[in-house]
Scaffold this motif. Structure first.
Motif, PDB file in Angstrom:
ATOM      1  N   ASP A 184      88.618 -16.162  42.957  1.00 19.80           N
ATOM      2  CA  ASP A 184      88.311 -17.063  44.079  1.00 19.80           C
ATOM      3  C   ASP A 184      89.019 -18.412  44.012  1.00 19.80           C
ATOM      4  O   ASP A 184      89.079 -19.116  45.022  1.00 19.80           O
ATOM      5  N   LEU A 185      89.540 -18.776  42.855  1.00 14.19           N
ATOM      6  CA  LEU A 185      90.268 -20.045  42.763  1.00 14.19           C
ATOM      7  C   LEU A 185      91.729 -19.837  42.376  1.00 14.19           C
ATOM      8  O   LEU A 185      92.636 -20.187  43.125  1.00 14.19           O
ATOM      9  N   VAL A 186      91.959 -19.249  41.209  1.00 13.66           N
ATOM     10  CA  VAL A 186      93.325 -19.170  40.676  1.00 13.66           C
ATOM     11  C   VAL A 186      94.205 -18.261  41.524  1.00 13.66           C
ATOM     12  O   VAL A 186      95.299 -18.664  41.967  1.00 13.66           O
ATOM     13  N   ASP A 187      93.744 -17.019  41.789  1.00  6.91           N
ATOM     14  CA  ASP A 187      94.570 -16.066  42.536  1.00  6.91           C
ATOM     15  C   ASP A 187      94.822 -16.513  43.977  1.00  6.91           C
ATOM     16  O   ASP A 187      95.787 -16.063  44.606  1.00  6.91           O
ATOM     17  N   LYS A 188      93.986 -17.393  44.492  1.00  5.34           N
ATOM     18  CA  LYS A 188      94.165 -17.890  45.865  1.00  5.34           C
ATOM     19  C   LYS A 188      95.004 -19.164  45.906  1.00  5.34           C
ATOM     20  O   LYS A 188      95.115 -19.818  46.952  1.00  5.34           O
ATOM     21  N   GLY A 189      95.565 -19.542  44.765  1.00  2.00           N
ATOM     22  CA  GLY A 189      96.453 -20.706  44.731  1.00  2.00           C
ATOM     23  C   GLY A 189      95.751 -22.033  44.891  1.00  2.00           C
ATOM     24  O   GLY A 189      96.342 -22.997  45.386  1.00  2.00           O
ATOM     25  N   LEU A 190      94.476 -22.108  44.457  1.00  2.65           N
ATOM     26  CA  LEU A 190      93.682 -23.315  44.667  1.00  2.65           C
ATOM     27  C   LEU A 190      93.626 -24.218  43.441  1.00  2.65           C
ATOM     28  O   LEU A 190      92.925 -25.228  43.451  1.00  2.65           O
ATOM     29  N   THR A 191      94.371 -23.843  42.380  1.00  3.11           N
ATOM     30  CA  THR A 191      94.325 -24.637  41.145  1.00  3.11           C
ATOM     31  C   THR A 191      95.640 -25.344  40.850  1.00  3.11           C
ATOM     32  O   THR A 191      95.818 -25.881  39.760  1.00  3.11           O
ATOM     33  N   GLY A 192      96.560 -25.332  41.817  1.00  6.45           N
ATOM     34  CA  GLY A 192      97.771 -26.128  41.675  1.00  6.45           C
ATOM     35  C   GLY A 192      98.957 -25.363  41.137  1.00  6.45           C
ATOM     36  O   GLY A 192      98.866 -24.177  40.798  1.00  6.45           O
ATOM     37  N   PRO A 193     100.097 -26.045  41.024  1.00  6.95           N
ATOM     38  CA  PRO A 193     101.359 -25.384  40.678  1.00  6.95           C
ATOM     39  C   PRO A 193     101.511 -25.032  39.203  1.00  6.95           C
ATOM     40  O   PRO A 193     102.363 -24.221  38.850  1.00  6.95           O
ATOM     41  N   VAL A 194     100.701 -25.646  38.323  1.00  8.23           N
ATOM     42  CA  VAL A 194     100.794 -25.352  36.884  1.00  8.23           C
ATOM     43  C   VAL A 194      99.722 -24.331  36.528  1.00  8.23           C
ATOM     44  O   VAL A 194      98.551 -24.498  36.879  1.00  8.23           O
TER      45      VAL A 194
END
Length: 410
Positions: A226-236
């Motif tokens: 729900d956060l990482v795979d959806k690109g919600l944790t930023g470019p790093v």
């Protein structure tokens, strides 16, 4: 004094001058962020005041950076030249080797009774307190008020709201909607905060490691899906993002939300970032238990100065000194009396939200000698749990295996 000079000094018997004169040696960590507020200045002032009232006692304090201090103390102990006291990050290894005085051996009843109960308990091994809490902190969810206002958002209280807020921030072009620092600097802390928010933790109710519990697997599965795979944790990638970098990005206005401790207030304020702070969201509402952190004072039996050490520590833990230290370094006091003073003092209003979390906070299993190995393994591996090809269940199972082996070796 140089490290070599310190080692040489510690080689002596610790007694100077007449038969009644004693020199106590303390090795302490530096909480300052510059020469202007180094902990050496705090200790020098405190020692000067103490020595003027106790003419038969000298106290020599050597301060090292957090990068070096635990290692320095270990080297001294291994060389048979333990200091009288050490103020460092962990005490359990030394307690397990029967190298430490207990708090009962040292402190007055009033000083010992004044420690916040969960901190005193965290300092116990098999029911006996060896670690005396010296500094404490809790974590809150920080959010950028400007970015939230631009996106029409309010601070989240549940995971679902946190994810929805992150989506809205991403749509506004925010670089890190939620910064998830699972890099090697301090991944064990970010991990614990999330485990607690999911109703789990590193250990179960009886203190046995349960890293791969169903709640913990659910927590990291949610983080990944729900956060990482959806690109919600930023470019790093979270496994490569360290806390210091995440804090710096927040201070630069590039982060919508992240977990932070009190020092982030000063970092953000210096850069003009307007921030809010709320308890960490949980599955259905605010997390019941925040993560607490404590650093420790301990006293080694090697030099046999229990009476003099005890009197000095009673002074160290006086209200005035506890408050002076906590205010200088934006930390929470470890005594109930100082906490009561701080909770009602206008000058400490910024710290009150963290102070309010302390009674409900849960500390890592610092009483276990295995914790150092488990913490190191978490720092190294937990980022894999949320990586593109990672498996939360498999990573947590590996960490549980490491924990079980480390615990069986205790």
């Amino acid at each position: 004094m140089s490290a070599l000079g310190m080692t040489a000094a510690l080689g002596g018997c610790g007694v100077t001058g007449g038969s009644g004169d004693v020199t106590l040696r303390l090795v302490a960590a530096d909480y300052g962020d510059s020469g202007a507020n180094t902990s050496q200045k705090y200790w020098d002032k405190l020692v000067k005041e103490y020595e003027s009232a106790h003419p038969g006692v000298k106290v020599e304090v050597t301060v090292y950076s957090w990068t070096d201090v635990d290692r320095k103390v270990k080297e001294m102990v291994d060389a048979g030249k333990a200091p009288d006291m050490a103020q460092i990050g962990a005490y359990a290894d030394y307690a397990a080797k029967d190298l430490l005085y207990s708090a009962d051996d040292l402190l007055s009843i009033s000083t010992q009774a004044d420690f916040a109960s969960q901190l005193a308990t965290a300092g116990q091994v098999k029911g006996i307190q060896y670690g005396m809490p010296f500094a404490a902190s809790t974590r809150l969810l920080f959010y950028n008020k400007t970015l939230f206002k631009q996106a029409g958002l309010s601070a989240p209280t549940t995971w679902k709201q946190l994810a929805a807020d992150a989506e809205a921030l991403k749509a506004q072009g925010v670089k890190y909607p939620y910064a998830l620092p699972l890099g090697p600097e301090e991944a064990q802390a970010e991990t614990m905060q999330w485990l607690l928010s999911g109703g789990g933790g590193y250990t179960d109710t009886v203190g046995t490691y349960g890293i791969d519990s169903a709640q913990n697997v659910d927590t990291f599965t949610w983080l990944k899906d729900d956060l990482v795979d959806k690109g919600l944790t930023g470019p790093v990638a979270p496994g490569k993002l360290n806390r210091a970098a995440a804090f710096a990005a927040f201070a630069s206005g590039d982060v919508g939300m992240l977990n932070g401790h009190p020092s982030l207030m000063k970092i953000a304020a210096k850069k003009g970032v307007k921030y809010g702070m709320v308890p960490m969201p949980g599955v259905d509402g605010a997390t019941k238990n925040s993560m607490g952190v404590a650093d420790w004072m301990m006293a080694f039996k090697k030099n046999g100065h229990a009476e003099q050490v005890g009197k000095f520590l009673d002074f160290v833990y006086s209200d005035k000194n506890v408050l002076d230290f906590s205010r200088e370094y934006d930390l929470l006091p470890v005594t109930n009396s100082a906490s009561q003073t701080m909770s009602s003092a206008e000058q400490d209003a910024d710290l009150k939200p963290f102070l309010d979390e302390l009674p409900q906070s849960e500390l890592p299993p610092v009483d276990k000698t295995s914790w150092a190995a488990v913490s190191a393994a978490v720092k190294k591996r937990i980022g894999q749990a949320v990586a593109a090809n990672g498996s939360p269940a498999a990573t947590l199972a590996q960490l549980q295996s490491t924990a079980s082996m480390a615990e069986s070796a205790e």
